[in-house]
Design an enzyme around this catalytic site. Structure first.
Site, PDB file in Angstrom:
ATOM      1  N   SER A 152      -1.785  -9.140  -4.446  1.00  0.00           N
ATOM      2  CA  SER A 152      -2.734  -8.893  -3.932  1.00  0.00           C
ATOM      3  C   SER A 152      -3.198 -10.684  -3.834  1.00  0.00           C
ATOM      4  CB  SER A 152      -3.546  -8.247  -4.100  1.00  0.00           C
ATOM      5  OG  SER A 152      -4.993  -8.434  -3.230  1.00  0.00           O
ATOM      6  N   TYR A 165     -10.199  -5.465 -10.672  1.00  0.00           N
ATOM      7  CA  TYR A 165      -8.533  -4.566  -9.923  1.00  0.00           C
ATOM      8  C   TYR A 165      -7.842  -5.568  -9.561  1.00  0.00           C
ATOM      9  CZ  TYR A 165      -5.815  -4.036  -5.859  1.00  0.00           C
ATOM     10  OH  TYR A 165      -4.689  -3.571  -4.793  1.00  0.00           O
ATOM     11  N   LYS A 169      -4.006  -8.212 -10.576  1.00  0.00           N
ATOM     12  CA  LYS A 169      -3.413  -8.425  -9.666  1.00  0.00           C
ATOM     13  C   LYS A 169      -2.928 -10.076  -9.878  1.00  0.00           C
ATOM     14  CE  LYS A 169      -2.698  -4.529  -6.887  1.00  0.00           C
ATOM     15  NZ  LYS A 169      -1.468  -3.941  -7.213  1.00  0.00           N
TER      16      LYS A 169
END
Length: 261
Positions: A152, A165, A169
């Site tokens: 991401s 999160y 990534k």
């Protein structure tokens, strides 16, 4: 040449076998669909049988060679079954696209608890690694292969409300680099993509109405959000012979959003 029914004009992946995790919706589904249209035999998967059935039905309507099965990537037995059943059905494995991810925490980073932190890293990093590790012997038997991790843009510039999160990534960028030396000796390439804000159910809070979408888009140089198919093309390129000298890299598709660590 592909049939006139296909929206694509290449069969770069003819004879290849691909596994795409979390591939019944959004980016994962678009990737599975694109690989299928380029000639690959594709195993789609997700945690719910009804989603698997729906995706397989849709892809088979497009005359693609696809199969599906339930796989919770956080469960070792599910990962093993996904690998073994794909190899048994199609005779081997050439391509792994690790797309499954979890985000149980929304809010300030210091508010996350240990169980949420563990889940994020267990699914997004550890499970991704062990899925690939288990597939490697099958790729070696085929003389090589290709791995793509779906990361991401948040791995470069963490989003405030999903910072843990985002950090997971970031870890995928390191995992790609860490795998290169050993996998290269096996003729297996490993890369990643880093999507920006793509219109999927995961990001729906950012585009659920026109006003919100316009505000979000105003911070993107291209002044719009991406769509899943714009991720799929890059993956198809990376796993094809067109990307044969590319390994250890991450392709950013974020409409011009900064991607410097």
């Amino acid at each position: 040449m592909m049939s006139s029914a296909s929206p694509f004009n290449a069969r770069r992946l003819e004879g290849k076998v691909a596994i795409v995790t979390a591939s019944t919706d959004g980016i994962g589904f678009s990737i599975a669909r694109r690989l299928g249209h380029e000639g690959a035999k594709v195993m789609v998967s997700s945690r719910k049988q009804k989603n698997v059935d729906s995706a397989v039905m849709q892809l088979k309507k497009e005359k693609l060679d696809v199969t599906g099965m339930v796989c919770h990537v956080g469960k070792a037995d599910d990962r093993s079954k996904l690998i073994s059943e794909t190899a048994e059905k199609y005779g081997g494995i050439d391509i792994i696209v690790s797309n499954a991810a979890a985000n149980p925490h929304l809010g300030q980073i210091l508010d996350i608890n240990e169980a949420q932190w563990d889940k994020i890293f267990d699914i997004n990093v550890k499970s991704a690694f062990f899925l690939v590790k288990e597939a490697i012997p099958h790729m070696e038997k085929r003389g090589g292969g290709s791995v793509v991790f779906v990361s991401s843009i948040g791995g470069y510039n963490p989003f405030e409300l999903i910072a843990p999160y985002s950090v997971s990534k970031t870890a995928l960028f390191g995992l790609v680099k860490g795998l290169v030396p050993q996998l290269s000796s096996m003729n297996i390439r490993v890369n990643a993509i880093a999507p920006g804000i793509i219109k999927t159910s995961f990001s729906s809070a950012l585009w659920h109405d026109d006003k919100t979408e316009k505000e979000v888009a105003s911070h993107i140089p291209m002044k719009r959000l991406g769509v899943p198919d714009e991720c799929a093309g890059a993956v198809a390129f990376l796993v094809s012979d067109d990307g044969s000298f590319i390994t250890g890299e991450t392709i950013v598709m974020a409409g011009g959003v900064s991607s410097r660590l």
